[in-house]
Design an enzyme around this catalytic site. Structure first.
Site, PDB file in Angstrom:
ATOM      1  N   CYS A 172      -6.896   7.561  -6.350  1.00 40.61           N
ATOM      2  CA  CYS A 172      -6.526   8.636  -7.260  1.00 40.61           C
ATOM      3  C   CYS A 172      -7.388   9.878  -7.061  1.00 40.61           C
ATOM      4  O   CYS A 172      -6.965  10.979  -7.409  1.00 40.61           O
ATOM      5  CB  CYS A 172      -6.606   8.150  -8.699  1.00 40.61           C
ATOM      6  SG  CYS A 172      -5.281   6.993  -9.071  1.00 40.61           S
TER       7      CYS A 172
ATOM      8  N   GLU B 202     -13.222   5.127  -1.858  1.00 37.84           N
ATOM      9  CA  GLU B 202     -12.922   6.110  -2.900  1.00 37.84           C
ATOM     10  C   GLU B 202     -14.178   6.304  -3.728  1.00 37.84           C
ATOM     11  O   GLU B 202     -14.928   5.345  -3.969  1.00 37.84           O
ATOM     12  CB  GLU B 202     -11.787   5.600  -3.798  1.00 37.84           C
ATOM     13  CG  GLU B 202     -11.598   6.485  -5.015  1.00 37.84           C
ATOM     14  CD  GLU B 202     -10.329   6.207  -5.803  1.00 37.84           C
ATOM     15  OE1 GLU B 202      -9.918   5.039  -5.860  1.00 37.84           O
ATOM     16  OE2 GLU B 202      -9.779   7.164  -6.359  1.00 37.84           O
TER      17      GLU B 202
ATOM     18  N   ASN C 126      -0.534   9.270  -2.706  1.00 35.29           N
ATOM     19  CA  ASN C 126      -1.217   8.045  -3.135  1.00 35.29           C
ATOM     20  C   ASN C 126      -0.482   7.448  -4.316  1.00 35.29           C
ATOM     21  O   ASN C 126      -0.553   8.000  -5.406  1.00 35.29           O
ATOM     22  CB  ASN C 126      -2.656   8.353  -3.545  1.00 35.29           C
ATOM     23  CG  ASN C 126      -3.336   7.146  -4.169  1.00 35.29           C
ATOM     24  OD1 ASN C 126      -3.518   6.125  -3.528  1.00 35.29           O
ATOM     25  ND2 ASN C 126      -3.680   7.249  -5.449  1.00 35.29           N
ATOM     26  N   GLU C 127       0.235   6.396  -4.102  1.00 33.81           N
ATOM     27  CA  GLU C 127       0.976   5.656  -5.136  1.00 33.81           C
ATOM     28  C   GLU C 127       1.587   6.586  -6.191  1.00 33.81           C
ATOM     29  O   GLU C 127       1.502   6.335  -7.382  1.00 33.81           O
ATOM     30  CB  GLU C 127       0.122   4.546  -5.769  1.00 33.81           C
ATOM     31  CG  GLU C 127      -1.139   4.986  -6.491  1.00 33.81           C
ATOM     32  CD  GLU C 127      -1.793   3.867  -7.309  1.00 33.81           C
ATOM     33  OE1 GLU C 127      -2.009   2.779  -6.797  1.00 33.81           O
ATOM     34  OE2 GLU C 127      -2.078   4.143  -8.502  1.00 33.81           O
TER      35      GLU C 127
END
Ligand code: AHR
Length: 815
Positions: free
Chosen positions: A417, A217, A546-547
């Site tokens: 994120c 990321e 994503n989460e």
């Protein structure tokens, strides 16, 4: 662990009801003393003397808004629905949305939704009316609160108290630290422990051969200024004040300065080189000798004798055009230079190769027009030719080698994120990250700096190929990050259903086409071929989400995306999401959706204490073998101070043994985050730290590398019996500090036994009939140690079949 808690709750409940003189039912009030703390409960037998339940600890808080204190709950209203379901609504502050969730038992809550009203005033009015109609003033712990009052069975109060009590006991277990062992295990001092290990080779189990991979990321300057080998910072003048609101000097001219009499730099946007490169710099030269200088990312590192590709776009605006001299300089010392032809009045790209004549660690790149006038400059790039596998526009060779040493079986990108972004406008759209570099769309990222996306989807896929691992792109599930500070009113917003969402679905399908399609028949595959990769990338996996917060806005889009991908590409493994924790509403709802919709695999995330790993070794043993597979996409052990130490590394090593044992359902795992540039970290700990010249792999990296280099596809059940040197069994506390796992790699025929020893004592290992050729690799140290390195593989020293492993160690034995 869950079993213990259940037994405790049942016991507590039984005792309470047997011994105490309690009413059958009581009044319950819900209120909110502090907007950041969530919902609180108190009960009363007579509606006048109130006692708080669980000491005002909460079972549900607001999930709306940016991380941390941004999430607020005001004026909670509890109502009972037909069927007994509790519904909670609350105000969020000055927004035209409010929050809504439900619970069957006031303990477990569904993910929140945030219905809209026509205005903030309408929300205020709605809650004013509820307040008038339902709220009573009560006094709890000497403080006045207003809230709704209900009558509930007293057993409900007991249940809530007991659940909190069990959670507190669990938290106490999870707080177990290796640094306290001198008192915890004082009775072991000077004792030798015996460990009899048995490998049950007669009961093999097929497991995933992709248990260790990479989570990439762009956080902590992992991409620009990090893995991406570009040396010029803000090469396209696209840094924007909004990328980094808190940095006063941040903007289009960041990292650029002008030297020389009367020279200035202006930022212009008329007639740019491409609509996606809106801005460029204009250097006004009054006197020859003026130069525009770029300081790189904390300076530019250059190596004597190496070749660097220089390129820039230039256009002469006023004055007589002259050649452009480009100099690489450290202090007053010139270590490389070239001269580019004179710009014309049209944008033109010039290129040259500079061979550097001396090492430099803080050089700058200087552009010196040889005439006066105004010259427009854009996309100034200096790229080492010595990249990993010598790729153009490639990645830093030294950093990529450290990644390669992990022997990763897959790489996930672009987040985290970053994949779902800070607000709807910040979702990572893969199409904006491919094609000619100056046609890509840079943007601010959720970690508050600029991402050029020079390291884009094409480069990610290429890196996967160069590392010999599977690409695992993760796309947003049509929603932005639930912790967004902007867009969707500071909350998870969804791409509007209809044309915009349909296009988004198409973009996701196009990604698969781009990666795998035939350039002869597919527009998107043609773009891949034009970029230099006619052969398919052979994409097998795609992550969706994503989460995320698994509310209605998310679910509708998530399921539609999964359906679209699976209908068109049934062979692609889709990886869904189960929220940011190993428990709680999003985890439960994520898993419910996964089971109901037969999602191939789901991504779990948890950053937890070393004690959690010690006490949850059975976490996956209890998982349904027929349900979706697990990708443990983000995990790490966190201690106060957020450092990587032997303690955190051994906890992860122990967990990895447990992942291998469950490798029939756990398909993949990746420690997170991966990279962090010293001086630019937003998150700690990370697996690998670096600066421009050096790499500092952590002790956690050492364990991941040891595990990565000893992966297998078959698990051989491995049991350990621990005893004292006079063969007395040890306590459960001691036993649970050891884990072992054995895997075989059918490709190489090698077998690997991993042993994690989280005890302060060395262990004598017996019971194994290992060949004399067996080798051992060991990482050991004190729990606080941050510098330890694994040994090189050495031949195992055995006496009568017994060998010793050190205290606090992770060991891989290869035979
Ligand atoms: O790994 C850092 C961050 O942690 C990731 O971006 C996010 O998915 C998680 O919250």
């Amino acid at each position: 662990m869950k079993k213990i808690v259940f037994v405790l709750i049942s016991l507590f409940s039984a005792f309470d009801s047997m011994w105490s003189n309690v009413p059958d039912s009581v009044y319950l009030v819900v209120y909110n003393a502090n907007p950041s703390q969530g919902l609180m409960f108190a009960y009363s037998a007579d509606c006048s003397n109130w006692s708080s339940i669980c000491d005002e600890a909460s079972f549900v808080g607001s999930d709306y808004g940016p991380w941390g204190a941004g999430k607020k709950m005001y004026r909670p209203v509890l109502t009972r629905q037909s069927g007994g379901l509790w519904q909670l609504e609350f105000q969020l502050g000055r927004f035209n949305q409010y929050a809504r969730t439900t619970s069957p038992d006031l303990i477990h809550w569904k993910p929140q939704d945030y219905p809209f009203m026509e205005s903030r005033e309408a929300v205020d009015q709605r809650f004013d009316e509820i307040d008038k109609a339902l709220f009573k003033t009560v006094m709890v712990n000497g403080v006045e609160h207003r809230g709704c009052v209900y009558r509930i069975p007293y057993a409900q109060v007991e249940m809530m108290e007991n659940v909190k009590l069990a959670a507190a006991m669990r938290a106490q277990c999870d707080a177990e630290r290796l640094t306290d062992d001198h008192t915890r295990f004082s009775e072991l001092k000077d004792k030798t422990l015996q460990a009899q290990i048995k490998i049950h080779a007669d009961a093999p189990k097929n497991i995933s051969d992709k248990l260790i991979g990479i989570f990439f990321e762009d956080i902590n300057y992992s991409a620009d200024g990090g893995l991406y080998a570009e040396l010029v910072q803000n090469r396209d003048f696209e840094y924007n004040e909004t990328d980094r609101a808190r940095e006063p000097k941040w903007g289009h001219d960041y990292a650029w300065t002008v030297s020389g009499d009367g020279g200035t730099l202006r930022i212009e946007d008329a007639d740019p080189i491409h609509p996606n490169q809106k801005y460029y710099g204009v250097l006004d030269v009054q006197k020859v000798g003026t130069s525009l200088e770029n300081s790189g990312f904390d300076g530019i590192v250059l190596r004597k004798g190496e070749r660097y590709d220089l390129s820039l776009f230039a256009r002469q605006l006023t004055g007589k055009a002259g050649k452009l001299r480009v100099v690489l300089r450290e202090d007053e010392c010139i270590v490389g230079h070239t001269t580019l032809s004179a710009p014309t009045d049209k944008w033109k790209q010039s290129k040259a190769v500079i061979t550097v004549t001396a090492d430099a660690s803080h050089a700058c790149l200087c552009i010196e027009p040889t005439t006066t006038g105004s010259v427009a400059l854009d996309f100034v790039s200096l790229f080492p030719q010595n990249t990993f596998k010598h790729r153009k526009n490639g990645v830093r060779a030294d950093l990529a080698q450290v990644l390669a040493d992990l022997h990763p079986r897959f790489m996930r990108f672009p987040g985290g994120c970053v994949a779902h972004g800070n607000g709807l406008d910040n979702i990572y759209h893969w199409k904006e990250s491919i094609g000619p570099l100056w046609e890509r769309k840079g943007q601010g990222n959720i970690w508050h700096y600029h991402q050029s996306r020079g390291l884009g989807y094409y480069e990610f896929f290429q890196l996967c190929e160069d590392l010999g691992c599977e690409p695992l792109p993760v796309v947003a599930a049509g929603v932005c990050c639930q912790n967004s500070g902007v867009g969707g009113n500071g909350q998870q917003g969804g791409i509007p259903l209809g044309a915009a969402f349909d296009q988004y679905v198409q973009d996701v399908l196009d990604l698969i086409e781009w990666a795998n399609g035939d350039p002869k028949t597919s527009v998107w595959a043609r773009k891949r071929a034009e970029a230099g990769h006619p052969k398919p990338f052979n994409l097998k996996y795609i992550g969706i989400g994503n989460e995320d917060l698994i509310g209605d806005v998310f679910t509708e889009r998530y399921l539609a995306l999964i359906k679209a991908v699976k209908s068109k590409y049934p062979d692609i493994t889709v990886c869904g999401t189960t929220g940011p924790f190993f428990e709680g509403s999003d985890y439960e709802e994520g898993w419910r959706l996964a089971k109901q919709h037969h999602i191939d695999m789901v991504d779990e995330h948890y950053y937890v204490s070393p004690g959690w790993y010690i006490h949850h070794q059975d976490f996956y043993d209890q998982y349904d073998r027929k349900a979706s597979k697990v990708y443990l996409g983000e995990w790490a052990a966190h201690i106060p101070g957020r450092r990587s130490t032997i303690e955190t590394a051994l906890a992860c090593g122990m967990h990895f043994c447990n992942l291998e044992r469950n490798g029939d359902i756990v398909s993949m795992s990746s420690y997170a985050p991966l990279l962090a540039k010293h001086g630019h970290t937003q998150w700690n700990p990370d697996l690998i730290y670096f600066d421009n010249e050096h790499i500092y792999p952590t002790v956690d990296y050492e364990v991941q590398r040891m595990c990565g280099q000893s992966q297998g596809d078959t698990y051989l059940p491995t049991s350990i019996f621990l005893s004292t040197d006079d063969w007395k069994p040890v306590s459960a506390d001691v036993q649970r500090r050891i884990a072992a796992s054995t895997v075989r790699d059918s490709q190489t025929g090698k077998t690997y036994l991993k042993i994690a020893n989280l005890l302060p004592q060395p262990l004598n290992i017996s019971g194994l009939n290992l060949p004399a050729t067996a080798h051992i690799t060991t990482l050991s140290g004190t729990p606080e140690d941050r510098e330890a390195h694994a040994t090189a593989p050495t031949q195992l020293q055995m006496t009568n079949g017994v060998f010793q492993i050190p205290a606090y160690s992770f060991n891989v034995i290869e035979f």
